[in-house]
Design an enzyme around this catalytic site. Structure first.
Site, PDB file in Angstrom:
ATOM      1  N   TYR A 155       0.835  -1.205   0.000  1.00  0.00           N
ATOM      2  CA  TYR A 155       0.000   0.000   0.000  1.00  0.00           C
ATOM      3  C   TYR A 155       0.875   1.262   0.000  1.00  0.00           C
ATOM      4  O   TYR A 155       0.641   2.197  -0.765  1.00  0.00           O
ATOM      5  CB  TYR A 155      -0.912  -0.020   1.222  1.00  0.00           C
ATOM      6  CG  TYR A 155      -1.914   1.101   1.289  1.00  0.00           C
ATOM      7  CD1 TYR A 155      -3.038   1.106   0.468  1.00  0.00           C
ATOM      8  CD2 TYR A 155      -1.754   2.148   2.187  1.00  0.00           C
ATOM      9  CE1 TYR A 155      -3.974   2.137   0.540  1.00  0.00           C
ATOM     10  CE2 TYR A 155      -2.675   3.173   2.270  1.00  0.00           C
ATOM     11  CZ  TYR A 155      -3.790   3.168   1.437  1.00  0.00           C
ATOM     12  OH  TYR A 155      -4.701   4.193   1.520  1.00  0.00           O
ATOM     13  N   ALA A 156       1.911   1.268   0.859  1.00  0.00           N
ATOM     14  CA  ALA A 156       2.798   2.428   0.934  1.00  0.00           C
ATOM     15  C   ALA A 156       3.524   2.659  -0.385  1.00  0.00           C
ATOM     16  O   ALA A 156       3.679   3.802  -0.832  1.00  0.00           O
ATOM     17  CB  ALA A 156       3.809   2.239   2.071  1.00  0.00           C
ATOM     18  N   ALA A 157       3.956   1.569  -1.015  1.00  0.00           N
ATOM     19  CA  ALA A 157       4.646   1.692  -2.299  1.00  0.00           C
ATOM     20  C   ALA A 157       3.719   2.259  -3.363  1.00  0.00           C
ATOM     21  O   ALA A 157       4.117   3.109  -4.174  1.00  0.00           O
ATOM     22  CB  ALA A 157       5.188   0.334  -2.736  1.00  0.00           C
ATOM     23  N   LYS A 159       1.100   4.198  -2.904  1.00  0.00           N
ATOM     24  CA  LYS A 159       0.779   5.591  -2.614  1.00  0.00           C
ATOM     25  C   LYS A 159       1.994   6.506  -2.815  1.00  0.00           C
ATOM     26  O   LYS A 159       1.852   7.652  -3.249  1.00  0.00           O
ATOM     27  CB  LYS A 159       0.243   5.712  -1.183  1.00  0.00           C
ATOM     28  CG  LYS A 159      -1.096   5.018  -0.972  1.00  0.00           C
ATOM     29  CD  LYS A 159      -2.171   5.537  -1.912  1.00  0.00           C
ATOM     30  CE  LYS A 159      -3.525   4.946  -1.643  1.00  0.00           C
ATOM     31  NZ  LYS A 159      -4.586   5.513  -2.513  1.00  0.00           N
TER      32      LYS A 159
END
Length: 247
Positions: A155-157, A159
Site C-alpha cells: 500500500y505504501a509503495a 501511494k
C-alpha cells in the site's frame, strides 16, 4: 457553485471518501461520473441528490485491476460524456501483511488498482484535457505514502508511487493548462480505518496535533478546492489532510 458546468470522473465512488467527493462535487454544480467495480448501494441516493439540483450522476462499472478492460471502458465513457474537466483517482485497496510473508498476489493486486489503474485512466483523460488546454487531476495518496507503515509495504509503495506520478504528470501537462495534484489523508474515519483495533486507534490519535480523527468531508473539501478555480495556480503539490500528523 464552484464547479458549475464542469464534468467530473471520480473513481471508487461507492463508499467512503469517493462517495463524499461525489456529493460535494454535485453540490458544487458538477455533473459526476462515478467509477465502481459493481453497482453500488448509493447509486440511487447520489442520483436523486443530483436530480434535485438539475444535474446527473452516472455510474460506470469496471474492474480497475484489469488494465486492458479499464482502458477500453474509459475510452467509451470519454466518447459518451464528451470528456472531463476533473478527474479524481480515488479508488484503492489494501492487502496488509508483513513484507517477508506477503503473497505476490497481494503485492501485484494493490499496485494494479492503486497505481496502475490511476495511470491508465489519467493517460486517457489527460490527453483530452491537454487538447482542450484545461483540467484538474487529483490523485488520492496517503500519509503512508509519505512516511511508510509497517505491514503495508504494498500500500505504501503504491501511494508513494502516486506522489511521484503526480509530480511528473504535472510537469508534463502544466504548459497546456492542466493541473495535477495529490491529497494525502491521515487518520480518516472510513470503513477501512474502522477495522483498526482500539489500541492502534489510540496510538494514531495521540500522534495527531488536532486530537481528532479526520472525516471524509475534510478530504472532500480539499478535493473541491483542488478541482475548482480557487487553486488555479497550484499544481504538482501534495496536500496533507491529516490534522498535522505528518509533522
Amino acid at each position: 457553485m464552484l464547479l458549475k458546468g464542469k464534468k467530473a470522473l471520480v473513481t471508487g465512488s461507492s463508499r467512503g471518501i469517493g462517495k463524499e467527493i461525489a456529493y460535494r462535487f454535485l453540490e458544487a454544480g458538477a455533473e459526476v461520473w462515478g467509477l465502481c467495480s459493481k453497482p453500488s448501494a448509493v447509486h440511487d441516493e447520489l442520483k436523486s441528490f443530483a436530480e434535485e439540483r438539475g444535474l446527473n450522476y452516472h455510474e460506470v462499472y469496471v474492474d480497475i485491476a484489469d488494465a486492458v478492460l479499464l482502458g477500453e471502458t474509459i475510452k467509451a465513457v470519454m466518447g459518451s460524456s464528451g470528456g472531463f474537466d476533473i478527474l479524481v483517482n480515488n479508488a484503492g485497496i489494501t492487502r496488509d501483511g508483513l513484507s517477508f510473508r506477503m503473497p505476490m498476489d497481494d503485492w501485484t493486486s494493490v499496485l494494479a488498482v492503486n497505481l496502475t489503474g490511476a495511470f491508465v485512466i489519467s493517460q486517457i483523460v489527460a490527453a483530452d484535457m491537454i487538447r482542450k488546454r484545461k483540467g484538474s487531476i487529483i490523485n488520492m495518496t496517503s500519509i503512508v505514502g509519505l512516511h511508510g507503515q509497517g505491514g503495508q509495504v504494498n500500500y505504501a509503495a503504491s501511494k508513494a508511487g502516486l506522489i511521484g506520478f503526480t509530480k511528473s504528470l504535472a510537469k508534463e501537462c502544466g504548459a497546456r493548462g492542466v493541473r495535477v495534484n495529490a491529497i494525502a489523508p491521515g487518520f480518516i474515519e472510513t470503513e477501512m480505518t474502522q477495522a483498526v483495533n482500539e489500541e492502534a486507534r489510540k496510538v494514531w490519535l495521540d500522534s495527531v496535533p488536532l486530537k481528532r480523527v479526520g472525516t471524509v468531508k475534510d478530504v472532500a473539501d480539499a478535493a473541491l478546492f483542488l478541482a475548482s478555480d480557487m487553486s488555479s495556480y497550484i499544481t504538482a503539490q501534495v496536500l496533507g489532510v491529516d490534522g498535522g500528523m505528518g509533522a
